[in-house]
Design an enzyme around this catalytic site. Structure first.
Site, PDB file in Angstrom:
ATOM      1  N   GLU A  88      -9.143 -21.755 -25.113  1.00 65.93           N
ATOM      2  CA  GLU A  88     -10.361 -21.021 -25.450  1.00 65.93           C
ATOM      3  C   GLU A  88     -11.389 -21.946 -26.091  1.00 65.93           C
ATOM      4  O   GLU A  88     -12.582 -21.877 -25.772  1.00 65.93           O
ATOM      5  CB  GLU A  88     -10.040 -19.860 -26.403  1.00 65.93           C
ATOM      6  CG  GLU A  88      -9.098 -18.825 -25.826  1.00 65.93           C
ATOM      7  CD  GLU A  88      -7.628 -19.123 -26.061  1.00 65.93           C
ATOM      8  OE1 GLU A  88      -6.820 -18.199 -25.897  1.00 65.93           O
ATOM      9  OE2 GLU A  88      -7.269 -20.278 -26.404  1.00 65.93           O
ATOM     10  N   HIS A  99      -7.329 -26.026 -27.948  1.00 65.70           N
ATOM     11  CA  HIS A  99      -6.755 -24.888 -27.225  1.00 65.70           C
ATOM     12  C   HIS A  99      -7.646 -24.541 -26.037  1.00 65.70           C
ATOM     13  O   HIS A  99      -8.813 -24.951 -25.973  1.00 65.70           O
ATOM     14  CB  HIS A  99      -6.624 -23.686 -28.160  1.00 65.70           C
ATOM     15  CG  HIS A  99      -5.550 -23.847 -29.184  1.00 65.70           C
ATOM     16  ND1 HIS A  99      -4.943 -22.777 -29.787  1.00 65.70           N
ATOM     17  CD2 HIS A  99      -4.951 -24.956 -29.704  1.00 65.70           C
ATOM     18  CE1 HIS A  99      -4.030 -23.196 -30.641  1.00 65.70           C
ATOM     19  NE2 HIS A  99      -4.021 -24.527 -30.615  1.00 65.70           N
ATOM     20  N   SER A 154      -2.674 -14.592 -24.540  1.00 66.81           N
ATOM     21  CA  SER A 154      -3.244 -13.962 -25.734  1.00 66.81           C
ATOM     22  C   SER A 154      -3.599 -15.038 -26.763  1.00 66.81           C
ATOM     23  O   SER A 154      -2.805 -15.938 -27.027  1.00 66.81           O
ATOM     24  CB  SER A 154      -2.236 -12.980 -26.325  1.00 66.81           C
ATOM     25  OG  SER A 154      -2.824 -12.271 -27.384  1.00 66.81           O
ATOM     26  N   CYS A 197      -8.030 -19.105 -32.428  1.00 64.04           N
ATOM     27  CA  CYS A 197      -8.958 -18.721 -31.353  1.00 64.04           C
ATOM     28  C   CYS A 197      -9.454 -17.290 -31.552  1.00 64.04           C
ATOM     29  O   CYS A 197     -10.623 -17.006 -31.277  1.00 64.04           O
ATOM     30  CB  CYS A 197      -8.286 -18.902 -30.000  1.00 64.04           C
ATOM     31  SG  CYS A 197      -7.930 -20.653 -29.644  1.00 64.04           S
ATOM     32  N   CYS A 245      -4.287 -17.282 -30.038  1.00 70.46           N
ATOM     33  CA  CYS A 245      -3.692 -17.478 -31.358  1.00 70.46           C
ATOM     34  C   CYS A 245      -4.695 -17.020 -32.422  1.00 70.46           C
ATOM     35  O   CYS A 245      -5.825 -16.649 -32.122  1.00 70.46           O
ATOM     36  CB  CYS A 245      -3.347 -18.956 -31.551  1.00 70.46           C
ATOM     37  SG  CYS A 245      -4.814 -20.007 -31.724  1.00 70.46           S
ATOM     38  N   ASP A 282       3.270 -25.942 -30.501  1.00 67.90           N
ATOM     39  CA  ASP A 282       1.973 -25.319 -30.318  1.00 67.90           C
ATOM     40  C   ASP A 282       1.798 -24.101 -31.214  1.00 67.90           C
ATOM     41  O   ASP A 282       0.727 -23.879 -31.755  1.00 67.90           O
ATOM     42  CB  ASP A 282       1.772 -24.922 -28.848  1.00 67.90           C
ATOM     43  CG  ASP A 282       0.349 -24.495 -28.567  1.00 67.90           C
ATOM     44  OD1 ASP A 282      -0.552 -25.343 -28.690  1.00 67.90           O
ATOM     45  OD2 ASP A 282       0.129 -23.318 -28.253  1.00 67.90           O
TER      46      ASP A 282
END
Length: 148
Positions: free
Chosen positions: A57, A55, A80, A85, A82, A145
């Site tokens: 992040e 991801h 935002s 993360c 998940c 995802d």
């Protein structure tokens, strides 16, 4: 309150998201900073690398390398985070999170705030529009995802 540096990092997270989208991936970008210093930038590479946990992040954190502490950092993200993360943000004790888009995907902001993270919604229109267009154009990839 957003500083001039915050605004620059918001744009950088957006540009990282665009890099991912241009490479066929999900348009999600992130930046880790300490003060006015960039520690790492990254973008979602799930598609490009075939890696389910790559991801945006996570990529920024990986690119920042080992840190003795994250207690004085800010994580910027174009979308935002998940739960994976968000859990990493809590685990690393990252105290401040600036999110470009909570409109097209969100829900973990309360989880983060309850754990002491200062969550700032930047409501960055280009990020919101970029993600909305991606979801409309590639709903199957988006659903993969978010595991829908």
């Amino acid at each position: 309150m957003l500083t001039d540096f915050d605004r620059e990092m918001i744009e950088l997270a957006y540009l990282q998201a665009k890099i991912s989208a241009d490479a066929g991936g999900l348009p999600i970008g992130s930046v880790l900073a300490r003060g006015d210093a960039i520690l790492g930038v990254g973008h979602n590479q799930r598609v490009q690398k075939g890696d389910p946990i790559a991801h945006g992040e996570m990529d920024a954190l990986r690119n920042a390398g080992r840190q003795k502490t994250y207690k004085d950092t800010t994580l910027y993200t174009s979308l935002s985070p998940c739960m994976m993360c968000s859990g990493t943000i809590v685990q690393f004790k990252i105290p401040r999170l600036v999110i470009n888009d909570t409109e097209t995907f969100g829900g973990n902001e309360a989880f983060l705030r309850e754990r002491g993270v200062d969550v700032i919604d930047a409501a960055h229109k280009p990020s919101i529009e970029q993600m909305a267009a991606f979801i409309a154009e590639k709903p199957a990839l988006w659903n993969e995802d978010i595991m829908e």
